[in-house]
Scaffold this motif. Structure first.
Motif, short mmCIF file in Angstrom:
data_model
loop_
_atom_site.label_atom_id
_atom_site.label_comp_id
_atom_site.label_asym_id
_atom_site.label_seq_id
_atom_site.Cartn_x
_atom_site.Cartn_y
_atom_site.Cartn_z
N PHE A 204 34.46 -42.62 39.16
CA PHE A 204 33.18 -42.91 38.49
C PHE A 204 32.58 -41.69 37.78
O PHE A 204 31.48 -41.79 37.23
N ASP A 205 33.27 -40.54 37.83
CA ASP A 205 32.77 -39.31 37.23
C ASP A 205 31.39 -38.93 37.79
O ASP A 205 30.51 -38.48 37.06
N ILE A 206 31.21 -39.16 39.09
CA ILE A 206 29.95 -38.82 39.78
C ILE A 206 30.18 -37.57 40.63
O ILE A 206 31.07 -37.56 41.48
N GLN A 207 29.39 -36.53 40.36
CA GLN A 207 29.47 -35.29 41.13
C GLN A 207 28.12 -35.01 41.74
O GLN A 207 27.16 -34.69 41.03
N LEU A 208 28.03 -35.14 43.05
CA LEU A 208 26.74 -35.04 43.73
C LEU A 208 26.31 -33.61 44.07
O LEU A 208 25.11 -33.30 43.93
N PRO A 209 27.19 -32.73 44.53
CA PRO A 209 26.71 -31.40 44.95
C PRO A 209 25.98 -30.67 43.83
O PRO A 209 26.34 -30.79 42.65
N PHE A 210 24.95 -29.91 44.25
CA PHE A 210 24.18 -29.06 43.35
C PHE A 210 23.43 -29.85 42.29
O PHE A 210 23.31 -29.43 41.14
N THR A 211 22.96 -31.03 42.68
CA THR A 211 22.13 -31.87 41.81
C THR A 211 20.91 -32.33 42.60
O THR A 211 20.83 -32.16 43.82
N LEU A 212 19.94 -32.93 41.89
CA LEU A 212 18.77 -33.47 42.59
C LEU A 212 19.15 -34.55 43.60
O LEU A 212 18.59 -34.57 44.71
N PRO A 213 20.05 -35.48 43.27
CA PRO A 213 20.47 -36.44 44.32
C PRO A 213 21.01 -35.75 45.56
O PRO A 213 20.84 -36.27 46.68
N ALA A 214 21.66 -34.60 45.39
CA ALA A 214 22.15 -33.87 46.57
C ALA A 214 20.98 -33.38 47.42
O ALA A 214 21.06 -33.40 48.66
N VAL A 215 19.90 -32.95 46.77
CA VAL A 215 18.71 -32.54 47.53
C VAL A 215 18.17 -33.72 48.33
O VAL A 215 17.84 -33.59 49.53
N VAL A 216 18.08 -34.88 47.68
CA VAL A 216 17.54 -36.06 48.35
C VAL A 216 18.43 -36.46 49.53
O VAL A 216 17.93 -36.79 50.62
N ILE A 217 19.74 -36.42 49.32
CA ILE A 217 20.67 -36.80 50.40
C ILE A 217 20.54 -35.83 51.58
O ILE A 217 20.50 -36.25 52.75
N ALA A 218 20.48 -34.53 51.30
CA ALA A 218 20.36 -33.55 52.38
C ALA A 218 19.06 -33.74 53.14
O ALA A 218 19.03 -33.67 54.39
N GLN A 219 17.97 -33.99 52.43
CA GLN A 219 16.68 -34.18 53.10
C GLN A 219 16.68 -35.47 53.92
O GLN A 219 16.15 -35.49 55.05
N ALA A 220 17.25 -36.54 53.36
CA ALA A 220 17.29 -37.80 54.11
C ALA A 220 18.15 -37.67 55.37
O ALA A 220 17.85 -38.26 56.41
N PHE A 221 19.22 -36.87 55.27
CA PHE A 221 20.12 -36.71 56.43
C PHE A 221 19.39 -36.10 57.62
O PHE A 221 19.59 -36.52 58.77
#
Length: 272
Positions: free
Chosen positions: A132-149
Motif C-alpha cells: 500500500f506504500d504506507i510508511q508509518l515510522p517518523f510520521t504524525l500517525p506514528a506519534v498517535v500510535i505510540a501515544q495510544a499504545f
C-alpha cells in the motif's frame, strides 16, 4: 488529634508522621523547584515562540487523536474484560496481562516493539510498505500510535471498573423485554458507565500528552511533524533552559487539571 471527615480520630501512629512528611517533601519539592525557576516575566513571550506553539498544537492534536482511537478500541476491550469472569483462567489472565503490560513496560521498549512491528522492515510494516506504500515510522500517525499504545490501558481499566460497578439488572430487564445487545449497550450500559468513560478519557489524554520514550523511538524528532512538547522540553533543556521550564510548567498544569477533574472518580473513596 487529627480526625477524618466523619469525626473519628485518624488513628495514624505518631511514628509514621515523619516518614510520611518526608515522602510528601520528596514528591512535592521537585515541582516547587520547577515552578520557582520559571521565568514568569518572560512567560508569555516564550509561550508565543513559533517552535513552542508548533509543538504544543502538535501535542494537543496527537493526544486528542490517540484518545479518540483509545475510546473506539478501548471500550469494547473493557467490555470483554469485564465479562470474562466465566473464561478459563489462562486466557483470562493472558488477556489482562496484555492490556496492563504497557503500564509497566519502559516506554522506549514499547517504541522499539512498535518499530519492529510497523517499521519499514517490521513484521507488518513491510507489507504496508510494499502493498500500500504506507510508511508509518517518523510520521504524525506514528506519534498517535505510540501515544495510544501507552495510554489506552488507563482508559480500559477505568471503563472496566465502571462496567463491573454498573447494576446489570437494568440490562437483564431490557433483554427480557426483547432489546438487542447493541441497543442495550447504547441506551443502557453506555449511559451508566459514562462517568468512568469520561475519567478514563481524561486520564488517557493526559498520559498521551506526556508521552516521550515510545514517541521519540518510533516517531523520531522532526520539528513540526513529530516533535511533541515532552521532546521539545528535553531538547530545550540543553540549549534554552528557560523554554524547557515553561514547557514543563504547561505539562504540569495539565496534569494537575486532570487530577482535579478526576477527583473521587479514578480512586474511589479518596477525597482531597
Amino acid at each position: 488529634m487529627p480526625a477524618d471527615r466523619d469525626g473519628r480520630p485518624s488513628g495514624v501512629p505518631w511514628v509514621l508522621w515523619a516518614p510520611a512528611a518526608i515522602a510528601v517533601a520528596f514528591l512535592a519539592l521537585p515541582l516547587v523547584a520547577l515552578v520557582s525557576r520559571v521565568p514568569w516575566p518572560d512567560l508569555l513571550e516564550i509561550l508565543a515562540a513559533p517552535e513552542i506553539g508548533t509543538s504544543l498544537s502538535l501535542s494537543l492534536v496527537s493526544a486528542s487523536l490517540a484518545t479518540a482511537a483509545s475510546l473506539v478500541l478501548g471500550i469494547p476491550l473493557a467490555w470483554v474484560l469485564a465479562r470474562s469472569g466465566a473464561w478459563p483462567v489462562v486466557p483470562r489472565r493472558l488477556l489482562r496481562a496484555i492490556v496492563t503490560v504497557p503500564l509497566v513496560l519502559p516506554p522506549v521498549v514499547g517504541g522499539i516493539a512498535l518499530l519492529l512491528l510497523l517499521g519499514r522492515r517490521g513484521a507488518l510494516g513491510q507489507y504496508l510498505d510494499s502493498w500500500f506504500d504506507i510508511q508509518l515510522p517518523f510520521t504524525l500517525p506514528a506519534v498517535v500510535i505510540a501515544q495510544a499504545f501507552v495510554a489506552m490501558p488507563f482508559l480500559v481499566l477505568s471503563v472496566e471498573g465502571a462496567l463491573r460497578g454498573a447494576d446489570r439488572r437494568f440490562e437483564d430487564a431490557a433483554s427480557t423485554l426483547g432489546a438487542s445487545p447493541w441497543l442495550i449497550f447504547r441506551r443502557i450500559t453506555l449511559p451508566l458507565i459514562a462517568p468512568g468513560v469520561a475519567a478514563g478519557a481524561v486520564l488517557c489524554f493526559a498520559r498521551a500528552l506526556g508521552e516521550f520514550g515510545a514517541t521519540i523511538t518510533f516517531a523520531g524528532n522532526f520539528p513540526g511533524v513529530t516533535q511533541t512538547m515532552p521532546i521539545s522540553a528535553y531538547l530545550a533543556l540543553q540549549t534554552n533552559p528557560e523554554a524547557a521550564y515553561v514547557i514543563s510548567l504547561v505539562l504540569l498544569i495539565v496534569s494537575i487539571g486532570v487530577l482535579v477533574s478526576l477527583r473521587d472518580r479514578w480512586v474511589s473513596g479518596v477525597s482531597a
